[in-house]
Scaffold this motif. Sequence first.
Motif, short mmCIF file in Angstrom:
data_model
loop_
_atom_site.label_atom_id
_atom_site.label_comp_id
_atom_site.label_asym_id
_atom_site.label_seq_id
_atom_site.Cartn_x
_atom_site.Cartn_y
_atom_site.Cartn_z
N SER A 217 53.04 -119.45 -27.67
CA SER A 217 52.99 -120.38 -28.79
C SER A 217 52.42 -121.70 -28.29
CB SER A 217 54.39 -120.60 -29.36
OG SER A 217 55.24 -121.16 -28.37
N ALA A 218 52.28 -122.66 -29.20
CA ALA A 218 51.86 -123.99 -28.79
C ALA A 218 52.87 -124.60 -27.83
CB ALA A 218 51.69 -124.88 -30.01
N GLU A 219 54.15 -124.35 -28.08
CA GLU A 219 55.20 -124.83 -27.19
C GLU A 219 55.02 -124.24 -25.80
OE1 GLU A 219 59.04 -126.45 -25.97
OE2 GLU A 219 57.78 -126.89 -27.70
N ALA A 220 54.77 -122.92 -25.72
CA ALA A 220 54.59 -122.25 -24.43
C ALA A 220 53.38 -122.82 -23.69
CB ALA A 220 54.42 -120.75 -24.63
N ALA A 221 52.31 -123.12 -24.43
CA ALA A 221 51.11 -123.67 -23.81
C ALA A 221 51.38 -125.03 -23.18
CB ALA A 221 49.99 -123.77 -24.84
N LEU A 222 52.13 -125.88 -23.88
CA LEU A 222 52.45 -127.20 -23.34
C LEU A 222 53.41 -127.10 -22.16
CD1 LEU A 222 52.75 -129.55 -26.45
CD2 LEU A 222 51.00 -129.54 -24.67
N VAL A 223 54.35 -126.16 -22.23
CA VAL A 223 55.26 -125.96 -21.11
C VAL A 223 54.49 -125.49 -19.88
CG1 VAL A 223 57.17 -124.55 -20.24
CG2 VAL A 223 57.30 -125.51 -22.53
N ALA A 224 53.55 -124.55 -20.07
CA ALA A 224 52.73 -124.05 -18.96
C ALA A 224 51.87 -125.17 -18.38
CB ALA A 224 51.85 -122.90 -19.43
N LEU A 225 51.28 -125.96 -19.27
CA LEU A 225 50.43 -127.07 -18.82
C LEU A 225 51.26 -128.10 -18.06
CD1 LEU A 225 47.68 -128.47 -18.84
CD2 LEU A 225 48.31 -129.50 -21.05
N GLY A 226 52.43 -128.43 -18.60
CA GLY A 226 53.29 -129.41 -17.93
C GLY A 226 53.74 -128.93 -16.57
N HIS A 227 54.09 -127.65 -16.48
CA HIS A 227 54.54 -127.15 -15.18
C HIS A 227 53.40 -127.07 -14.18
CE1 HIS A 227 57.56 -125.39 -12.61
NE2 HIS A 227 56.68 -124.49 -12.23
N ALA A 228 52.21 -126.69 -14.65
CA ALA A 228 51.04 -126.68 -13.76
C ALA A 228 50.77 -128.07 -13.23
CB ALA A 228 49.83 -126.13 -14.49
N PHE A 229 50.92 -129.05 -14.09
CA PHE A 229 50.68 -130.44 -13.73
C PHE A 229 51.70 -130.94 -12.71
CE2 PHE A 229 50.93 -135.03 -14.48
CZ PHE A 229 49.59 -135.38 -14.50
N PHE A 230 52.99 -130.72 -13.02
CA PHE A 230 54.04 -131.25 -12.16
C PHE A 230 54.19 -130.48 -10.86
CE2 PHE A 230 55.74 -132.45 -16.50
CZ PHE A 230 55.26 -133.74 -16.42
N SER A 231 53.96 -129.16 -10.90
CA SER A 231 54.15 -128.36 -9.68
C SER A 231 53.11 -128.69 -8.62
CB SER A 231 54.11 -126.86 -10.01
OG SER A 231 52.81 -126.46 -10.42
N LEU A 232 51.98 -129.26 -9.03
CA LEU A 232 50.94 -129.66 -8.07
C LEU A 232 51.15 -131.09 -7.55
CD1 LEU A 232 47.73 -128.17 -9.72
CD2 LEU A 232 48.83 -127.39 -7.61
N SER A 233 52.25 -131.72 -7.96
CA SER A 233 52.57 -133.10 -7.55
C SER A 233 51.55 -134.10 -8.06
CB SER A 233 52.66 -133.20 -6.01
OG SER A 233 53.65 -132.36 -5.51
N LEU A 234 51.04 -133.87 -9.27
CA LEU A 234 50.05 -134.78 -9.84
C LEU A 234 50.75 -135.97 -10.50
CD1 LEU A 234 47.71 -132.13 -11.51
CD2 LEU A 234 47.51 -133.15 -9.24
N GLY A 235 50.07 -137.10 -10.49
CA GLY A 235 50.57 -138.28 -11.17
C GLY A 235 51.66 -139.03 -10.44
N MET A 236 51.99 -138.62 -9.22
CA MET A 236 53.07 -139.30 -8.50
C MET A 236 52.60 -139.96 -7.21
SD MET A 236 55.37 -136.08 -7.11
CE MET A 236 55.55 -135.31 -8.69
N GLY A 237 51.30 -140.15 -7.05
CA GLY A 237 50.76 -140.90 -5.92
C GLY A 237 50.67 -140.15 -4.60
N ILE A 238 51.24 -138.94 -4.54
CA ILE A 238 51.23 -138.20 -3.27
C ILE A 238 49.82 -137.84 -2.86
CG2 ILE A 238 51.89 -136.03 -2.15
CD1 ILE A 238 54.51 -136.14 -3.67
N LEU A 239 49.06 -137.26 -3.78
CA LEU A 239 47.72 -136.81 -3.43
C LEU A 239 46.74 -137.97 -3.28
CD1 LEU A 239 47.69 -133.65 -5.68
CD2 LEU A 239 47.90 -133.73 -3.19
#
Length: 450
Positions: A217-239
């Motif tokens: 669903s649209a909810e599943a797509a956003l959850v997948a996108l959010g987890h892909a984003f956060f699991s790669l440590s994006l947006g937190m200055g590490i990379l």
Amino acid sequence: MNLQHENAPSAGKSDRFSSSGFILAAIGSSVGLGNMWKFPYITGEHGGAAFFLLFIICLVLIGLPVLLAELAIGRASRASAATSYTKVGGPKVFKGFGLLQVIAPFIILSFYIIVAGWTLHYTVLSFSGQLYSNSDFGGQFGSFIGGYMPIVWQAVAILITALVVVKGVSGGIEKFNKVLIPGLVILLIVLMFRAVSLPGAGEGVSFFLKPDFSKLSAEAALVALGHAFFSLSLGMGILLTYGAYVDKRQSLGSAAVAIGAGDLIYAFIAGLIIFPTTASFGIAPDAGPRLVFIALPAAFSSMPFGAFFGGLFFLLLSFAALTSTVSLLEVPISYVMERWRLGRGKAVLIVSVLIFLVGLPSVLSFGMVPGLTNMGGKGFFDWADFIASNILLPIGGLATTIFVGYYWKNAADAAGLSSRWLKVWIFTMRYIAPVLVLLVLLHTSGLITF
């Protein structure tokens, strides 16, 4: 040795990763606790293999381009996350966004180090057999987190992290990951084979890998996108920070693919550990600490050599947690060395003590201080998590996409991509990634729901 000039970011990042050391360190930052207790649950909830496929698509189409962008900005700037945007020619407003990517990991580490301490404590409890002397695992966990011992283990975890980071990039972070990441891989494989060989494990494997496209669903797509984003440590200055320590000869495109593959493999094997185990013992694969610290110990207590395999499991979690805490700590350390021209030793001491102190309200919010337990429906720990993970990180990622897509004139040279892939990357960063990351921000902050 003049630490101030040798290790300060503005002095040219003379302390560098080797090629393999950089990739292992970056994988270590993405291999965390979330993939072990969150990813299997959201996968099962949103369609099993169908969701896993969606997660892969999100990781490739959005996660990797943003990851490449952060690495490229970091390497081009040779600066801390706070000043990396402006050092490569960005408008002054981006210094504020860069500073947010220093504040976010500081806040995250203040509560993440607490959970790292829990994993260390449970590793000792399991190997010693003390964990299984009382079958009331929920009572044990509640009694533990509601007492003062978590403060001791919080201190142990921050001490281990500080001892690694104080030795520098090549001598500390790189060497640490070169030991822990292979060790983590071995533990993953051993525990996976143990899990899939349990009676009734096939049902869990099927639940994980059998696609159910009706749940997408649209909810599943956003959850997948959010987890892909956060699991790669994006947006937190590490990379951004790690990119500043990368040699110019390193192919950032290849590195991004390797990092993404490492994150994907870890998430996949985590599912093959959690789902077969929960299915074998009739445990609901709920998300969060309850699964790891209450339900799974009950499972280990019922299997042959359970104390040993339980110890290996919590050792695996400890490795995953500490590779992340090391990465998180380096971000504010890099900034403090650059901003106040401090040597690495002084910076590590000051920041580590501050993180310990800032984390005390979180560690005390599980019952020791009632006023911290319920603050507008959340405890202090949960508020810290919500603000950093659901608001600050997406804002940081959004800033990166907008900067690369619309402001950075030298993005092409910094990325080092062929002309074909460069056009795809710029198009993604300009028209696709900002929209999707904004949707993640609106979703995780609760402003849009489905």
